[in-house]
Design a protein around this motif. Sequence first.
Motif, PDB file in Angstrom:
ATOM      1  N   ALA A  37       0.175   6.463 -10.668  1.00  0.00           N
ATOM      2  CA  ALA A  37      -0.169   5.102 -11.074  1.00  0.00           C
ATOM      3  C   ALA A  37       0.267   4.131  -9.991  1.00  0.00           C
ATOM      4  N   GLY A  38      -0.446   3.051  -9.878  1.00  0.00           N
ATOM      5  CA  GLY A  38      -0.085   2.015  -8.925  1.00  0.00           C
ATOM      6  C   GLY A  38      -1.248   1.086  -8.687  1.00  0.00           C
ATOM      7  N   PRO A  39      -0.939  -0.085  -8.148  1.00  0.00           N
ATOM      8  CA  PRO A  39      -2.011  -1.028  -7.842  1.00  0.00           C
ATOM      9  C   PRO A  39      -2.996  -0.413  -6.852  1.00  0.00           C
ATOM     10  N   GLY A  40      -4.272  -0.527  -7.158  1.00  0.00           N
ATOM     11  CA  GLY A  40      -5.306  -0.023  -6.263  1.00  0.00           C
ATOM     12  C   GLY A  40      -5.721   1.414  -6.509  1.00  0.00           C
ATOM     13  N   LEU A  92      -5.275   0.915   1.436  1.00  0.00           N
ATOM     14  CA  LEU A  92      -4.173   1.373   2.292  1.00  0.00           C
ATOM     15  C   LEU A  92      -2.821   1.258   1.594  1.00  0.00           C
ATOM     16  N   ASP A  93      -2.609   0.179   0.848  1.00  0.00           N
ATOM     17  CA  ASP A  93      -1.346   0.019   0.114  1.00  0.00           C
ATOM     18  C   ASP A  93      -1.158   1.164  -0.871  1.00  0.00           C
ATOM     19  N   TYR A  94      -2.235   1.514  -1.589  1.00  0.00           N
ATOM     20  CA  TYR A  94      -2.130   2.608  -2.556  1.00  0.00           C
ATOM     21  C   TYR A  94      -1.880   3.945  -1.854  1.00  0.00           C
ATOM     22  N   LEU A  95      -2.651   4.245  -0.826  1.00  0.00           N
ATOM     23  CA  LEU A  95      -2.482   5.520  -0.126  1.00  0.00           C
ATOM     24  C   LEU A  95      -1.086   5.651   0.468  1.00  0.00           C
ATOM     25  N   GLU A  96      -0.595   4.586   1.063  1.00  0.00           N
ATOM     26  CA  GLU A  96       0.733   4.605   1.673  1.00  0.00           C
ATOM     27  C   GLU A  96       1.818   4.846   0.623  1.00  0.00           C
TER      28      GLU A  96
END
Length: 115
Positions: A37-40, A92-96
């Motif tokens: 779970a997470g933004p994006g 990118l924020d989600y993948l990172e």
Amino acid sequence: MRHLRAVLTLILAVAAPAAAAAQGVTPRDESPADYPAGPGRDQTFYTCTACHGFKLVAAQGQARGQWEDTLDFMTQRHAMPKIEGNDRKIVLDYLEAAFPPRRTPGGFQNPFLKK
């Protein structure tokens, strides 16, 4: 003429299922809920699964720069639509956050040195 119709019918009978299978690239047995779970998350999932399963993405562990290179590679080599601006940042924020580089337990271990 009858023979030609029979041949065309046979070709269509064989080609139709193959064409349908080729269009079904997005895996139907995966969903965003299967991943951290997470933004994006949803946007990233649907961006990637337009071409391949998300399991392929989840198996990677990369730093942000590597994820950026991966997106550029997919755009240049595999005709992925370019992701720009805030959409790129979200992905990118989600993948990172979800799939960071994996570390070897205890740090790097030289395979040539015996313990």
